[in-house]
Design an enzyme around this catalytic site. Structure first.
Site, PDB file in Angstrom:
ATOM      1  N   THR A  18       0.786  -1.618   0.090  1.00 56.75           N
ATOM      2  CA  THR A  18       0.403  -0.378   0.044  1.00 56.75           C
ATOM      3  C   THR A  18       1.115   1.192   0.135  1.00 56.75           C
ATOM      4  OG1 THR A  18      -0.186   0.333   2.159  1.00 56.75           O
ATOM      5  CG2 THR A  18      -1.779  -1.232   1.371  1.00 56.75           C
ATOM      6  N   TRP A  19       2.140   1.475  -0.307  1.00 52.60           N
ATOM      7  CA  TRP A  19       2.751   2.312  -0.489  1.00 52.60           C
ATOM      8  C   TRP A  19       2.776   3.224  -1.594  1.00 52.60           C
ATOM      9  CZ3 TRP A  19       8.821   2.075  -1.997  1.00 52.60           C
ATOM     10  CH2 TRP A  19       9.555   3.074  -1.649  1.00 52.60           C
ATOM     11  N   ASP A  48      -0.163  -4.583   3.850  1.00 50.57           N
ATOM     12  CA  ASP A  48       0.470  -4.109   4.337  1.00 50.57           C
ATOM     13  C   ASP A  48       0.542  -2.942   4.573  1.00 50.57           C
ATOM     14  OD1 ASP A  48       4.058  -4.727   4.913  1.00 50.57           O
ATOM     15  OD2 ASP A  48       4.213  -3.061   3.444  1.00 50.57           O
ATOM     16  N   TYR A  53       4.006   5.664   5.174  1.00 52.61           N
ATOM     17  CA  TYR A  53       3.960   5.653   4.563  1.00 52.61           C
ATOM     18  C   TYR A  53       2.267   6.967   3.674  1.00 52.61           C
ATOM     19  CZ  TYR A  53       6.020   1.123   3.085  1.00 52.61           C
ATOM     20  OH  TYR A  53       6.696   0.176   3.298  1.00 52.61           O
ATOM     21  N   TYR A 192       8.913  -7.442  -1.039  1.00 53.16           N
ATOM     22  CA  TYR A 192       8.729  -6.074  -0.995  1.00 53.16           C
ATOM     23  C   TYR A 192       9.057  -6.156  -2.470  1.00 53.16           C
ATOM     24  CZ  TYR A 192      12.751  -3.451   0.827  1.00 53.16           C
ATOM     25  OH  TYR A 192      13.023  -2.293   1.108  1.00 53.16           O
ATOM     26  N   LEU A 195       7.621  -6.153  -8.608  1.00 57.16           N
ATOM     27  CA  LEU A 195       7.601  -5.149  -9.765  1.00 57.16           C
ATOM     28  C   LEU A 195       8.260  -3.986  -9.662  1.00 57.16           C
ATOM     29  CD1 LEU A 195       3.995  -5.277  -9.607  1.00 57.16           C
ATOM     30  CD2 LEU A 195       4.981  -6.957 -10.429  1.00 57.16           C
TER      31      LEU A 195
END
Ligand SMILES: NC(=O)c1ccc[n+]([C@@H]2O[C@H](COP(=O)([O-])OP(=O)(O)OC[C@H]3O[C@@H](n4cnc5c(N)ncnc54)[C@H](OP(=O)(O)O)[C@@H]3O)[C@@H](O)[C@H]2O)c1
Length: 281
Positions: A18-19, A48, A53, A192, A195
């Site tokens: 969820t950053w 997470d 964030y 983490y 991608l």
């Protein structure tokens, strides 16, 4: 989707990162909430977030989403900053996180990365929060082998639930020593940025990725997620603010590789053959 057993918990091998979520317009935030809900509705049970964030905006968004779900069905993770690693500061951070998340406990509280506070002091703080029932478990993030060994040498340090570290097809250093060490100590691994983080910025997408993805009728992002899950040893937490991407990411859990495909990928993104310092984003 497969679940990994960690202590007495069954955690889906894809969690929700969820950053950067919750930092845009209301319309964008609504879209991001819909994306997270789509993931949860598909059975993902790990979320997470962190106080860092968006300075709490991600936690606020997660709190709004979780109102619509049975709290005990979600394994909720948040993190405190190294500047809040004393028992007193950590407790204050947690109280604020819980308020934003609209809950009265976390399933897992992580030390986001190691700072200057003596580790014993930070451990004592996490143990106190656990004893008081505010957190079910504690763990760490961005700890290399030496840091983990230092933690495990402390009384009660062995209760560390997880180490959350960078892991994707390009950043494979942990396979050499950290991952085997964690396995030997029964400490789960959350990987983490599968991608390569925002717009794949931290991952050099070599042509083999698009070629193999096309041959398998999947997207490059699905290939990258499936690659992290290939041995069912690491929980991966991709982030997406788009429902269609979230659903595609969930579907990636069903993608497998032949030994030949994995060998081809290894040629372009080789496994480590010596110790590499832990990479951090
Ligand atoms: N502990 C730590 O120190 C630490 C550090 C970094 C990250 N993390 C955690 O790990 C999570 C994931 O890492 P991350 O946020 O750095 O990045 P990531 O998950 O590697 O990549 C996110 C990017 O991929 C895009 N994306 C996602 N699914 C896609 C799909 N199916 N097709 C195309 N694009 C797609 C997203 O855009 P869209 O939104 O447009 O889909 C976004 O730009 C974070 O959110 C955070 O929870 C932890």
């Amino acid at each position: 989707m497969k679940q990994l057993s960690v202590q007495n918990h069954k955690l889906t091998e894809i969690g929700i990162g969820t950053w950067y979520l919750g930092e845009g317009s209301q319309a964008q935030t609504n879209q991001e909430m819909a994306a997270i809900k789509a993931g949860l509705d598909q059975g993902i049970n790990v979320v997470d977030t962190a106080e860092m964030y968006g300075n709490g905006q991600s936690e606020t968004l997660v709190g709004q989403v979780l109102k619509d779900y049975q709290r005990t069905n979600i394994f909720l993770i948040s993190k405190f900053l190294p500047s809040h690693a004393t028992p007193k500061a950590m407790k204050k951070s947690l109280e604020q996180s819980l308020r934003r998340l609209q809950t009265d406990y976390l399933d897992l509280y992580l030390y986001h990365w190691r700072g200057g506070t003596p580790l014993a002091e930070t451990l004592a703080g996490m143990q106190a929060l656990q004893k008081a029932g505010y957190i079910k478990h504690f763990g760490v993030s961005n700890f290399d082998v030496a840091d983990l060994k230092a933690l495990l040498a402390l009384p009660g340090g062995q209760d560390c639930f997880v180490n959350e570290v960078l892991y994707n097809i390009q950043s494979r250093g942990i396979e050499y020593d950290l991952l085997p060490y964690q396995k030997s100590q029964g400490i789960a691994c959350i990987g983490y940025s599968p991608l390569g983080s925002s717009q794949g910025h931290y991952l050099d997408q070599k042509p083999i990725l698009a070629e193999m993805a096309a041959a398998k009728h999947i997207s490059v992002q699905q290939l990258l997620i499936a690659w992290v899950l290939r041995h069912h040893e690491v929980i991966t937490i991709p982030r997406s603010g788009q429902k269609a991407h979230m659903l595609a990411n969930v579907a990636a859990a069903d993608i497998s590789f032949t030994a030949d495909e994995l060998a081809q990928l290894d040629q372009y993104y080789p496994a480590p053959t010596h110790k590499q310092p832990l990479e951090i984003i």
